[in-house]
Structure formats: C-alpha cells, structure tokens
Motif scaffolding. Structure first.
Motif, PDB file in Angstrom:
ATOM      1  N   ARG A 145      17.871  -3.831  60.442  1.00  0.00           N
ATOM      2  CA  ARG A 145      17.946  -2.875  59.351  1.00  0.00           C
ATOM      3  C   ARG A 145      18.834  -3.418  58.240  1.00  0.00           C
ATOM      4  NH1 ARG A 145      21.344   0.527  57.307  1.00  0.00           N
ATOM      5  NH2 ARG A 145      22.910   0.084  58.871  1.00  0.00           N
ATOM      6  N   GLU A 146      19.982  -3.960  58.637  1.00  0.00           N
ATOM      7  CA  GLU A 146      20.914  -4.475  57.643  1.00  0.00           C
ATOM      8  C   GLU A 146      20.295  -5.643  56.881  1.00  0.00           C
ATOM      9  OE1 GLU A 146      24.182  -4.638  55.313  1.00  0.00           O
ATOM     10  OE2 GLU A 146      23.658  -3.138  56.813  1.00  0.00           O
ATOM     11  N   HIS A 147      19.590  -6.525  57.583  1.00  0.00           N
ATOM     12  CA  HIS A 147      18.945  -7.662  56.917  1.00  0.00           C
ATOM     13  C   HIS A 147      17.919  -7.161  55.905  1.00  0.00           C
ATOM     14  CE1 HIS A 147      17.115 -11.558  56.307  1.00  0.00           C
ATOM     15  NE2 HIS A 147      15.930 -11.011  56.537  1.00  0.00           N
ATOM     16  N   SER A 148      17.176  -6.153  56.262  1.00  0.00           N
ATOM     17  CA  SER A 148      16.163  -5.614  55.368  1.00  0.00           C
ATOM     18  C   SER A 148      16.803  -5.062  54.098  1.00  0.00           C
ATOM     19  CB  SER A 148      15.347  -4.523  56.070  1.00  0.00           C
ATOM     20  OG  SER A 148      14.382  -3.997  55.220  1.00  0.00           O
ATOM     21  N   VAL A 149      17.903  -4.344  54.242  1.00  0.00           N
ATOM     22  CA  VAL A 149      18.621  -3.810  53.087  1.00  0.00           C
ATOM     23  C   VAL A 149      19.140  -4.959  52.226  1.00  0.00           C
ATOM     24  CG1 VAL A 149      20.711  -2.579  52.377  1.00  0.00           C
ATOM     25  CG2 VAL A 149      19.243  -1.620  54.160  1.00  0.00           C
ATOM     26  N   ASP A 150      19.693  -5.983  52.868  1.00  0.00           N
ATOM     27  CA  ASP A 150      20.192  -7.143  52.139  1.00  0.00           C
ATOM     28  C   ASP A 150      19.073  -7.822  51.357  1.00  0.00           C
ATOM     29  OD1 ASP A 150      22.729  -6.757  53.100  1.00  0.00           O
ATOM     30  OD2 ASP A 150      22.580  -8.266  54.690  1.00  0.00           O
ATOM     31  N   GLU A 151      17.919  -7.956  51.992  1.00  0.00           N
ATOM     32  CA  GLU A 151      16.801  -8.631  51.350  1.00  0.00           C
ATOM     33  C   GLU A 151      16.323  -7.872  50.114  1.00  0.00           C
ATOM     34  OE1 GLU A 151      12.691 -10.733  52.801  1.00  0.00           O
ATOM     35  OE2 GLU A 151      13.139  -8.744  53.590  1.00  0.00           O
ATOM     36  N   ILE A 152      16.198  -6.555  50.246  1.00  0.00           N
ATOM     37  CA  ILE A 152      15.751  -5.747  49.106  1.00  0.00           C
ATOM     38  C   ILE A 152      16.781  -5.808  47.982  1.00  0.00           C
ATOM     39  CG2 ILE A 152      15.170  -3.416  48.326  1.00  0.00           C
ATOM     40  CD1 ILE A 152      14.238  -2.868  51.220  1.00  0.00           C
TER      41      ILE A 152
ATOM     42  N   ALA B 278       7.658   2.228  47.917  1.00  0.00           N
ATOM     43  CA  ALA B 278       6.276   1.797  48.100  1.00  0.00           C
ATOM     44  C   ALA B 278       6.144   0.288  47.939  1.00  0.00           C
ATOM     45  CB  ALA B 278       5.376   2.519  47.099  1.00  0.00           C
ATOM     46  N   ILE B 279       6.814  -0.266  46.954  1.00  0.00           N
ATOM     47  CA  ILE B 279       6.748  -1.709  46.698  1.00  0.00           C
ATOM     48  C   ILE B 279       7.255  -2.507  47.889  1.00  0.00           C
ATOM     49  CG2 ILE B 279       7.775  -3.575  45.318  1.00  0.00           C
ATOM     50  CD1 ILE B 279       7.682  -1.556  42.939  1.00  0.00           C
ATOM     51  N   PHE B 280       8.367  -2.058  48.474  1.00  0.00           N
ATOM     52  CA  PHE B 280       8.983  -2.792  49.582  1.00  0.00           C
ATOM     53  C   PHE B 280       8.593  -2.252  50.957  1.00  0.00           C
ATOM     54  CE2 PHE B 280      11.966  -3.633  46.033  1.00  0.00           C
ATOM     55  CZ  PHE B 280      11.871  -5.015  46.023  1.00  0.00           C
TER      56      PHE B 280
ATOM     57  N   ARG C  52      12.755   5.872  51.431  1.00  0.00           N
ATOM     58  CA  ARG C  52      13.599   6.206  50.278  1.00  0.00           C
ATOM     59  C   ARG C  52      15.068   6.134  50.652  1.00  0.00           C
ATOM     60  NH1 ARG C  52      12.005  11.594  47.229  1.00  0.00           N
ATOM     61  NH2 ARG C  52      13.818  10.874  46.034  1.00  0.00           N
ATOM     62  N   ALA C  53      15.378   6.477  51.892  1.00  0.00           N
ATOM     63  CA  ALA C  53      16.776   6.428  52.333  1.00  0.00           C
ATOM     64  C   ALA C  53      17.320   5.008  52.235  1.00  0.00           C
ATOM     65  CB  ALA C  53      16.895   6.941  53.762  1.00  0.00           C
ATOM     66  N   LYS C  54      16.500   4.041  52.627  1.00  0.00           N
ATOM     67  CA  LYS C  54      16.951   2.652  52.555  1.00  0.00           C
ATOM     68  C   LYS C  54      17.075   2.208  51.100  1.00  0.00           C
ATOM     69  CE  LYS C  54      15.972   0.168  55.917  1.00  0.00           C
ATOM     70  NZ  LYS C  54      15.286  -0.610  56.996  1.00  0.00           N
ATOM     71  N   VAL C  55      16.148   2.647  50.272  1.00  0.00           N
ATOM     72  CA  VAL C  55      16.226   2.319  48.843  1.00  0.00           C
ATOM     73  C   VAL C  55      17.501   2.895  48.249  1.00  0.00           C
ATOM     74  CG1 VAL C  55      15.195   2.766  46.583  1.00  0.00           C
ATOM     75  CG2 VAL C  55      13.742   2.058  48.496  1.00  0.00           C
ATOM     76  N   ARG C  56      17.838   4.127  48.624  1.00  0.00           N
ATOM     77  CA  ARG C  56      19.077   4.738  48.114  1.00  0.00           C
ATOM     78  C   ARG C  56      20.297   3.921  48.534  1.00  0.00           C
ATOM     79  NH1 ARG C  56      16.328   9.674  49.044  1.00  0.00           N
ATOM     80  NH2 ARG C  56      17.149   9.829  51.161  1.00  0.00           N
ATOM     81  N   GLU C  57      20.267   3.401  49.757  1.00  0.00           N
ATOM     82  CA  GLU C  57      21.377   2.562  50.224  1.00  0.00           C
ATOM     83  C   GLU C  57      21.496   1.300  49.380  1.00  0.00           C
ATOM     84  OE1 GLU C  57      22.840   0.254  54.314  1.00  0.00           O
ATOM     85  OE2 GLU C  57      21.136   1.645  54.384  1.00  0.00           O
ATOM     86  N   VAL C  58      20.352   0.712  49.086  1.00  0.00           N
ATOM     87  CA  VAL C  58      20.327  -0.493  48.249  1.00  0.00           C
ATOM     88  C   VAL C  58      20.868  -0.191  46.854  1.00  0.00           C
ATOM     89  CG1 VAL C  58      18.808  -2.134  47.083  1.00  0.00           C
ATOM     90  CG2 VAL C  58      18.424  -1.584  49.494  1.00  0.00           C
ATOM     91  N   LEU C  59      20.390   0.885  46.259  1.00  0.00           N
ATOM     92  CA  LEU C  59      20.816   1.230  44.902  1.00  0.00           C
ATOM     93  C   LEU C  59      22.309   1.559  44.846  1.00  0.00           C
ATOM     94  CD1 LEU C  59      17.749   3.381  43.782  1.00  0.00           C
ATOM     95  CD2 LEU C  59      18.279   1.012  43.147  1.00  0.00           C
ATOM     96  N   ALA C  60      22.810   2.196  45.899  1.00  0.00           N
ATOM     97  CA  ALA C  60      24.243   2.501  45.957  1.00  0.00           C
ATOM     98  C   ALA C  60      25.063   1.214  46.002  1.00  0.00           C
ATOM     99  CB  ALA C  60      24.551   3.371  47.176  1.00  0.00           C
ATOM    100  N   ARG C  61      24.559   0.239  46.750  1.00  0.00           N
ATOM    101  CA  ARG C  61      25.257  -1.046  46.834  1.00  0.00           C
ATOM    102  C   ARG C  61      25.274  -1.735  45.472  1.00  0.00           C
ATOM    103  NH1 ARG C  61      23.480  -5.462  51.223  1.00  0.00           N
ATOM    104  NH2 ARG C  61      23.959  -3.662  52.536  1.00  0.00           N
ATOM    105  N   LEU C  62      24.127  -1.752  44.795  1.00  0.00           N
ATOM    106  CA  LEU C  62      24.045  -2.398  43.488  1.00  0.00           C
ATOM    107  C   LEU C  62      24.863  -1.646  42.442  1.00  0.00           C
ATOM    108  CD1 LEU C  62      20.265  -3.389  43.458  1.00  0.00           C
ATOM    109  CD2 LEU C  62      22.241  -4.830  43.993  1.00  0.00           C
ATOM    110  N   ALA C  63      24.974  -0.329  42.606  1.00  0.00           N
ATOM    111  CA  ALA C  63      25.818   0.459  41.706  1.00  0.00           C
ATOM    112  C   ALA C  63      27.282   0.083  41.898  1.00  0.00           C
ATOM    113  CB  ALA C  63      25.606   1.948  41.946  1.00  0.00           C
ATOM    114  N   HIS C  64      27.660  -0.168  43.154  1.00  0.00           N
ATOM    115  CA  HIS C  64      29.038  -0.598  43.436  1.00  0.00           C
ATOM    116  C   HIS C  64      29.326  -1.937  42.768  1.00  0.00           C
ATOM    117  CE1 HIS C  64      32.808  -0.990  45.608  1.00  0.00           C
ATOM    118  NE2 HIS C  64      32.441  -2.205  45.982  1.00  0.00           N
ATOM    119  N   GLU C  65      28.289  -2.781  42.650  1.00  0.00           N
ATOM    120  CA  GLU C  65      28.439  -4.079  42.001  1.00  0.00           C
ATOM    121  C   GLU C  65      28.288  -3.977  40.483  1.00  0.00           C
ATOM    122  OE1 GLU C  65      25.597  -6.612  43.884  1.00  0.00           O
ATOM    123  OE2 GLU C  65      26.501  -6.386  45.869  1.00  0.00           O
ATOM    124  N   GLN C  66      28.038  -2.754  39.985  1.00  0.00           N
ATOM    125  CA  GLN C  66      27.983  -2.431  38.559  1.00  0.00           C
ATOM    126  C   GLN C  66      26.743  -2.950  37.832  1.00  0.00           C
ATOM    127  OE1 GLN C  66      31.829  -2.435  36.383  1.00  0.00           O
ATOM    128  NE2 GLN C  66      32.616  -3.539  38.151  1.00  0.00           N
TER     129      GLN C  66
END
Length: 235
Positions: free
Chosen positions: A16-23, A49-51, A55-69
């Motif tokens: 799961r973590e690898h998938s989030v990292d990849e996205i 849909a693209i990946f 949606r929960a995983k996408v939200r996790e990804v977006l939160a991470r990228l938001a932390h990186e500004q």
C-alpha cells in the motif's frame, strides 16, 4: 498473531505504501516537468480513475504533496497544483540565497571521490538531455542538480529544505513563463561543479548566487496558464 499472518500484514502495508509513493512520484514529476501547470485542479475522482485506486489513497497522496507545498488544498473546492504569488516567489529565492552558499561550503569540506563522480554523472545526464532536446528531462535534471548538492553535503535538514525549495522554484518558473531549459544554462552548473572540485568554496558560492540571480531575473510576471487534461498527462 501468527508469524505468517504478521508477514502478510507487513507485506500488504508495504504494498500500500509503495503504491502511494508511486502515485505521489508521478504527480510530483508531472508538476516539476511542467506538464501540470500551477492552478490545475487535481480532482480526486479523476485521479482515482487514472491510477485505478481509491479516493482515500488519492487523498493521502494529495495531503503528502500539500505538505511539500506543491499542492494546495482548498476547503470545499478541492486540490490544486500550487500557484505561488510574486511575493512567495521572492521569498523562495531569498531563502535559496541564504541556504545554497552554506550547502556549497559544507560540500567542499566533505568532498570525496564518490561525490565527485556523482556530480560528474549528473552533469553528463544534463548534457545528454540537452543533446537529444528532451525538454522534460532538462527541466527535471536542472531542479535535481540543486537537490543533489544538498544531499551530497550530508545534512538531511538542508536536503529536505532544498527539495521543497527546488519544487517551488519549478512551479514559479512554470507560472511566470521562464523555461528552466533557458534559465539553468549548462555552463553555470558546470562552473559551480568545477569550483567545488577545486575546493574553491568562495568561487562556488559566488557562482551560485549569480546563477540564482539569473533565474529570478528571467521571470515574467504573467500568470496565465492553460487548463491541463489529466488523462493525457498521465497516459
């Protein structure tokens, strides 16, 4: 819990973590290579849909990228590629002028053959990208050069700061229409590395400050940007 069950649970968590990292890496790369313009809406449904994920995983990804500004989360509106203001752009370059000379001083003090080889390899990669006119690779490698300097300097806090500042700089360049391929000239990176290899920290710092001035002075105050098609970017 049995050993097998524990292994299965750990394996699933790592997957799961690898998938989030990849996205996160794919979205980040699209932003830093200027395939996603500042201000582009990152719809959760479309990205899921693209990946082919939730949606929960996408939200996790977006939160991470938001932390990186590099992504901005707007309540009731969603996620957008960050769109730095002129004031924020000036702050980024001010921060870089304070941080990067220190990075170079530390790198010169700790330089060894392995670090010299990594610097040489990166300069060669930049030259190869220019030789084949690979604009995406040129943009990515230009930003990665500054991050590499910080990583080789051996200070994790400096490296983390440079990753964030480099990402913001790519957004600023994209937003204000100053292509990195033009702003980061090949000779400027090569000259900085040559000074580092000679152990001339003072010269390396002077070259870096000139380099940052050159990038900032090339910016245009025109924030117009076209809407990107997410499907085509990640196809």
């Amino acid at each position: 819990m049995s050993t097998k069950a524990s292994v299965r649970k750990t394996s699933a968590a790592n997957s799961r973590e690898h998938s989030v990292d990849e996205i996160a890496e794919k979205i980040s790369a699209a932003i830093l290579e200027h395939r996603l313009a500042p201000g582009t809406k990152l719809g959760e449904d479309r990205l899921a849909a693209i990946f082919a994920t939730s949606r929960a995983k996408v939200r996790e990804v977006l939160a991470r990228l938001a932390h990186e500004q590099i992504v901005e989360l707007v309540p009731q509106k969603g996620a957008f590629v960050a769109k730095p203001t002129i004031e924020q752009a000036q702050d980024v370059f001010e921060a870089r002028r304070l941080i990067e000379p220190g990075v170079l001083r530390r790198l010169v003090r700790t330089l060894d053959d392995v670090k010299r080889q990594r610097l040489r390899r990166h300069i060669d990669l930049e030259a190869e990208a220019r030789g084949r006119d690979d604009k995406r690779a040129i943009v990515r490698l230009s930003g990665e050069f500054h991050v590499l300097l910080a990583e080789l300097a051996g200070n994790s806090a400096l490296a983390r700061s440079m990753r964030e500042l480099s990402a913001l700089t790519c957004l600023i360049i994209s937003l204000y229409d100053a292509p990195t391929a033009t702003s980061c000239r090949a000779d400027e990176h090569e000259e900085i590395v040559a000074a580092v290899n000679r152990g001339d920290a003072q010269r390396a710092e002077k070259l870096m400050l000139h380099h940052l001035d050159h990038i900032e002075q090339s910016l245009k105050l025109d924030s117009s940007a076209e809407e990107a098609d997410l499907e085509s970017v990640f196809s």
